[in-house]
Design a protein around this motif. Structure first.
Motif, PDB file in Angstrom:
ATOM      1  N   ALA A  86       2.101   1.198  -3.139  1.00  0.00           N
ATOM      2  CA  ALA A  86       0.823   1.336  -3.841  1.00  0.00           C
ATOM      3  C   ALA A  86       0.065   0.010  -3.858  1.00  0.00           C
ATOM      4  CB  ALA A  86       1.042   1.848  -5.258  1.00  0.00           C
ATOM      5  N   ALA A  87       0.767  -1.095  -4.082  1.00  0.00           N
ATOM      6  CA  ALA A  87       0.109  -2.403  -4.121  1.00  0.00           C
ATOM      7  C   ALA A  87      -0.435  -2.775  -2.746  1.00  0.00           C
ATOM      8  CB  ALA A  87       1.086  -3.463  -4.610  1.00  0.00           C
ATOM      9  N   LEU A  88       0.315  -2.486  -1.699  1.00  0.00           N
ATOM     10  CA  LEU A  88      -0.150  -2.776  -0.340  1.00  0.00           C
ATOM     11  C   LEU A  88      -1.391  -1.946   0.002  1.00  0.00           C
ATOM     12  CD1 LEU A  88       3.277  -3.043   1.493  1.00  0.00           C
ATOM     13  CD2 LEU A  88       1.614  -4.874   1.220  1.00  0.00           C
ATOM     14  N   LYS A  89      -1.385  -0.667  -0.356  1.00  0.00           N
ATOM     15  CA  LYS A  89      -2.548   0.184  -0.093  1.00  0.00           C
ATOM     16  C   LYS A  89      -3.755  -0.297  -0.888  1.00  0.00           C
ATOM     17  CE  LYS A  89      -2.740   4.446   0.670  1.00  0.00           C
ATOM     18  NZ  LYS A  89      -2.737   5.893   0.751  1.00  0.00           N
ATOM     19  N   LYS A  90      -3.528  -0.683  -2.135  1.00  0.00           N
ATOM     20  CA  LYS A  90      -4.615  -1.156  -2.982  1.00  0.00           C
ATOM     21  C   LYS A  90      -5.217  -2.435  -2.420  1.00  0.00           C
ATOM     22  CE  LYS A  90      -5.787  -2.027  -7.776  1.00  0.00           C
ATOM     23  NZ  LYS A  90      -5.301  -2.122  -9.148  1.00  0.00           N
ATOM     24  N   ALA A  91      -4.393  -3.271  -1.798  1.00  0.00           N
ATOM     25  CA  ALA A  91      -4.871  -4.525  -1.210  1.00  0.00           C
ATOM     26  C   ALA A  91      -5.588  -4.291   0.117  1.00  0.00           C
ATOM     27  CB  ALA A  91      -3.696  -5.483  -1.009  1.00  0.00           C
ATOM     28  N   GLY A  92      -5.580  -3.053   0.619  1.00  0.00           N
ATOM     29  CA  GLY A  92      -6.290  -2.741   1.849  1.00  0.00           C
ATOM     30  C   GLY A  92      -5.481  -2.970   3.104  1.00  0.00           C
ATOM     31  N   PRO A 102      -1.551  -9.692   2.800  1.00  0.00           N
ATOM     32  CA  PRO A 102      -1.902 -10.980   2.187  1.00  0.00           C
ATOM     33  C   PRO A 102      -0.632 -11.755   1.839  1.00  0.00           C
ATOM     34  CG  PRO A 102      -3.004  -9.147   1.061  1.00  0.00           C
ATOM     35  CD  PRO A 102      -2.062  -8.574   2.067  1.00  0.00           C
ATOM     36  N   ALA A 103      -0.773 -13.039   1.732  1.00  0.00           N
ATOM     37  CA  ALA A 103       0.388 -13.910   1.468  1.00  0.00           C
ATOM     38  C   ALA A 103       1.098 -13.507   0.177  1.00  0.00           C
ATOM     39  CB  ALA A 103      -0.059 -15.367   1.397  1.00  0.00           C
ATOM     40  N   ALA A 104       0.334 -13.065  -0.818  1.00  0.00           N
ATOM     41  CA  ALA A 104       0.942 -12.689  -2.101  1.00  0.00           C
ATOM     42  C   ALA A 104       1.803 -11.436  -1.963  1.00  0.00           C
ATOM     43  CB  ALA A 104      -0.137 -12.456  -3.144  1.00  0.00           C
TER      44      ALA A 104
END
Length: 145
Positions: free
Chosen positions: A73-79, A63-65
């Motif tokens: 962890a944030a990338l995995k959480k974002a799918g 995602p752009a964010a």
């Protein structure tokens, strides 16, 4: 049916297995903590701040964010599809530590548990007909000589 289930659960092997699974899960958490909180930071310190958990390759579109993010962890959480080879290295180290500890435990238990004494095996009693045939053979040898 309930009586069968009760008899099944009351067996010693099932109870032993249940206890082993519970203790194994707790032991796994201890090993994970040992790896994540003690061993991997030391390895990171020795290698100059190397953090295995931050090693990954983004395979999908982020995602752009999170574009250009280094937060696994944030990338995995974002799918986002992420190939986390650093997390795999950490899991492999966990496995090796766990396998080595289990090896040491089994080694100690094998030394502590007494081995059953092996009774000397008495020679088998020879059947009477074999003994008789052997005596006949020996007498025939004497006659030839």
């Amino acid at each position: 049916m309930f009586k069968e289930f009760k008899a099944f659960i009351a067996r010693g092997n099932v109870l032993d297995l249940a206890v082993a699974v519970i203790i194994g899960a707790a032991f796994g958490k201890i090993v994970t903590s040992l790896t994540d909180d003690i061993i991997m930071p030391v390895i990171g310190w020795i290698t100059g701040g190397l953090d295995f958990s931050s090693y990954f390759v983004v395979l999908g579109k982020a995602p752009a964010a999170l574009a250009g993010s280094t937060d696994y962890a944030a990338l995995k959480k974002a799918g986002v599809s992420v190939w986390g080879y650093g997390a795999f290295v950490t899991a492999a180290v966990n496995f090796l530590i766990l396998a080595f500890i289990i090896f040491l435990l089994i080694r100690v238990v094998n030394r502590l548990v007494p081995k059953p004494d092996e009774a000397p095996v008495a020679p088998a009693v020879e059947p009477a007909d074999i003994a008789l045939l052997r005596d006949i053979r020996d007498e025939l040898r004497k006659v030839r000589t």
